[in-house]
Design a protein around this motif. Structure first.
Motif, PDB file in Angstrom:
ATOM      1  N   VAL A  47       0.870  -1.182   0.000  1.00 44.86           N
ATOM      2  CA  VAL A  47       0.000   0.000   0.000  1.00 44.86           C
ATOM      3  C   VAL A  47       0.901   1.224   0.000  1.00 44.86           C
ATOM      4  N   ARG A  48       0.670   2.134  -0.975  1.00 43.94           N
ATOM      5  CA  ARG A  48       1.586   3.262  -1.143  1.00 43.94           C
ATOM      6  C   ARG A  48       1.047   4.592  -0.662  1.00 43.94           C
ATOM      7  N   GLN A  49      -0.260   4.814  -0.752  1.00 42.27           N
ATOM      8  CA  GLN A  49      -0.775   6.158  -0.501  1.00 42.27           C
ATOM      9  C   GLN A  49      -1.668   6.282   0.728  1.00 42.27           C
ATOM     10  N   VAL A  50      -1.886   5.209   1.432  1.00 47.65           N
ATOM     11  CA  VAL A  50      -2.756   5.222   2.597  1.00 47.65           C
ATOM     12  C   VAL A  50      -1.979   4.689   3.789  1.00 47.65           C
ATOM     13  N   GLU A  51      -2.168   5.311   4.947  1.00 48.18           N
ATOM     14  CA  GLU A  51      -1.479   4.884   6.161  1.00 48.18           C
ATOM     15  C   GLU A  51      -2.499   4.500   7.226  1.00 48.18           C
ATOM     16  N   PHE A  58     -14.834   5.183   0.237  1.00 51.75           N
ATOM     17  CA  PHE A  58     -14.906   4.025  -0.642  1.00 51.75           C
ATOM     18  C   PHE A  58     -16.356   3.688  -0.963  1.00 51.75           C
ATOM     19  N   ASP A  59     -16.553   2.828  -1.943  1.00 53.36           N
ATOM     20  CA  ASP A  59     -17.873   2.360  -2.332  1.00 53.36           C
ATOM     21  C   ASP A  59     -18.233   1.153  -1.469  1.00 53.36           C
ATOM     22  N   PRO A  60     -19.288   1.221  -0.666  1.00 51.04           N
ATOM     23  CA  PRO A  60     -19.626   0.111   0.226  1.00 51.04           C
ATOM     24  C   PRO A  60     -19.992  -1.182  -0.498  1.00 51.04           C
ATOM     25  N   GLU A  61     -20.306  -1.108  -1.789  1.00 49.27           N
ATOM     26  CA  GLU A  61     -20.636  -2.317  -2.533  1.00 49.27           C
ATOM     27  C   GLU A  61     -19.395  -3.133  -2.889  1.00 49.27           C
ATOM     28  N   ASP A  62     -18.211  -2.529  -2.896  1.00 50.00           N
ATOM     29  CA  ASP A  62     -16.958  -3.207  -3.228  1.00 50.00           C
ATOM     30  C   ASP A  62     -16.206  -3.585  -1.965  1.00 50.00           C
ATOM     31  N   ARG A  63     -16.798  -4.416  -1.132  1.00 54.64           N
ATOM     32  CA  ARG A  63     -16.170  -4.711   0.149  1.00 54.64           C
ATOM     33  C   ARG A  63     -16.396  -6.168   0.538  1.00 54.64           C
ATOM     34  N   ALA A  64     -15.593  -6.604   1.483  1.00 56.38           N
ATOM     35  CA  ALA A  64     -15.755  -7.918   2.099  1.00 56.38           C
ATOM     36  C   ALA A  64     -15.671  -7.714   3.608  1.00 56.38           C
ATOM     37  N   GLU A  65     -16.603  -8.283   4.351  1.00 59.86           N
ATOM     38  CA  GLU A  65     -16.603  -8.134   5.810  1.00 59.86           C
ATOM     39  C   GLU A  65     -15.845  -9.277   6.455  1.00 59.86           C
ATOM     40  N   VAL A  66     -15.177  -8.964   7.560  1.00 61.04           N
ATOM     41  CA  VAL A  66     -14.464  -9.964   8.335  1.00 61.04           C
ATOM     42  C   VAL A  66     -14.623  -9.617   9.809  1.00 61.04           C
ATOM     43  N   GLU A  67     -14.748 -10.645  10.651  1.00 58.90           N
ATOM     44  CA  GLU A  67     -14.876 -10.414  12.084  1.00 58.90           C
ATOM     45  C   GLU A  67     -13.583 -10.848  12.761  1.00 58.90           C
ATOM     46  N   VAL A  68     -13.002  -9.940  13.535  1.00 55.41           N
ATOM     47  CA  VAL A  68     -11.764 -10.209  14.263  1.00 55.41           C
ATOM     48  C   VAL A  68     -11.993  -9.830  15.727  1.00 55.41           C
ATOM     49  N   SER A  69     -11.825 -10.778  16.620  1.00 55.61           N
ATOM     50  CA  SER A  69     -12.000 -10.551  18.066  1.00 55.61           C
ATOM     51  C   SER A  69     -13.345  -9.908  18.388  1.00 55.61           C
ATOM     52  N   GLY A  70     -14.396 -10.354  17.714  1.00 54.54           N
ATOM     53  CA  GLY A  70     -15.733  -9.851  17.993  1.00 54.54           C
ATOM     54  C   GLY A  70     -16.073  -8.512  17.370  1.00 54.54           C
ATOM     55  N   GLY A  83     -10.824   8.341  -2.025  1.00 51.98           N
ATOM     56  CA  GLY A  83     -10.226   9.536  -1.445  1.00 51.98           C
ATOM     57  C   GLY A  83      -9.743   9.275  -0.038  1.00 51.98           C
ATOM     58  N   VAL A  84      -8.853  10.139   0.427  1.00 57.35           N
ATOM     59  CA  VAL A  84      -8.310  10.050   1.784  1.00 57.35           C
ATOM     60  C   VAL A  84      -8.464  11.420   2.430  1.00 57.35           C
ATOM     61  N   ALA A  85      -9.039  11.454   3.634  1.00 54.52           N
ATOM     62  CA  ALA A  85      -9.197  12.721   4.350  1.00 54.52           C
ATOM     63  C   ALA A  85      -7.838  13.164   4.863  1.00 54.52           C
ATOM     64  N   ASP A  86      -7.534  14.430   4.697  1.00 55.00           N
ATOM     65  CA  ASP A  86      -6.260  14.976   5.144  1.00 55.00           C
ATOM     66  C   ASP A  86      -6.454  15.650   6.495  1.00 55.00           C
ATOM     67  N   PRO A  87      -5.981  15.033   7.586  1.00 52.46           N
ATOM     68  CA  PRO A  87      -6.190  15.627   8.916  1.00 52.46           C
ATOM     69  C   PRO A  87      -5.400  16.908   9.127  1.00 52.46           C
ATOM     70  N   GLY A  93      -9.831  24.482   1.618  1.00 46.41           N
ATOM     71  CA  GLY A  93     -10.179  23.464   0.635  1.00 46.41           C
ATOM     72  C   GLY A  93     -11.106  22.417   1.219  1.00 46.41           C
ATOM     73  N   THR A  94     -11.084  21.242   0.616  1.00 51.92           N
ATOM     74  CA  THR A  94     -11.989  20.177   1.033  1.00 51.92           C
ATOM     75  C   THR A  94     -11.396  19.276   2.094  1.00 51.92           C
ATOM     76  N   GLY A  95     -10.075  19.286   2.273  1.00 54.48           N
ATOM     77  CA  GLY A  95      -9.452  18.400   3.233  1.00 54.48           C
ATOM     78  C   GLY A  95      -9.242  17.004   2.687  1.00 54.48           C
ATOM     79  N   LEU A  96      -9.378  16.846   1.369  1.00 56.33           N
ATOM     80  CA  LEU A  96      -9.207  15.548   0.737  1.00 56.33           C
ATOM     81  C   LEU A  96      -8.071  15.594  -0.271  1.00 56.33           C
ATOM     82  N   TYR A  97      -7.404  14.485  -0.445  1.00 55.57           N
ATOM     83  CA  TYR A  97      -6.526  14.352  -1.591  1.00 55.57           C
ATOM     84  C   TYR A  97      -6.905  13.082  -2.306  1.00 55.57           C
ATOM     85  N   LEU A  98      -6.938  13.146  -3.615  1.00 55.13           N
ATOM     86  CA  LEU A  98      -7.405  12.021  -4.431  1.00 55.13           C
ATOM     87  C   LEU A  98      -6.277  11.456  -5.255  1.00 55.13           C
TER      88      LEU A  98
END
Length: 98
Positions: A47-51, A58-70, A83-87, A93-98
């Motif tokens: 992963v290069r651009q997200v920390e 993200f689009d909720p339709e393109d996902r897979a759910e997993v349960e870890v420790s409840g 997009g990623v929110a820029d804290p 601006g919008t506080g986002l970088y795409l």
């Protein structure tokens, strides 16, 4: 996490929303395509651009759910993030970088 995968936790405020007039809209209400926000819990080695700790859009339709420790998490690929929110945005601006 392996390769370009992200483990994210869906924001709690994504469940139900309020309209501009104050009407409560439940999460089960049918709407057009709507993107969702989540916080990154873990990231793969390629992963290069997200920390870890970033908020991603993200689009909720393109996902897979997993349960870890409840707790329920979502598994995404980095390419599925819109997009990623820029804290560090100081109200400019919008506080986002795409």
């Amino acid at each position: 996490m392996l390769n370009d995968r992200l483990l994210v936790e869906l924001d709690t405020d994504a469940a139900e929303r309020r309209s501009g007039g104050g009407i409560l809209i439940p999460a089960t209400a049918a709407m057009g395509k709507r993107l969702a926000w989540a916080s990154v819990v873990a990231a793969g080695e390629h992963v290069r651009q997200v920390e870890v700790g970033d908020r991603v859009l993200f689009d909720p339709e393109d996902r897979a759910e997993v349960e870890v420790s409840g707790r329920t998490y979502l598994l995404l690929r980095e390419k599925d993030v819109h997009g990623v929110a820029d804290p560090r945005a100081g109200g400019e601006g919008t506080g986002l970088y795409l």
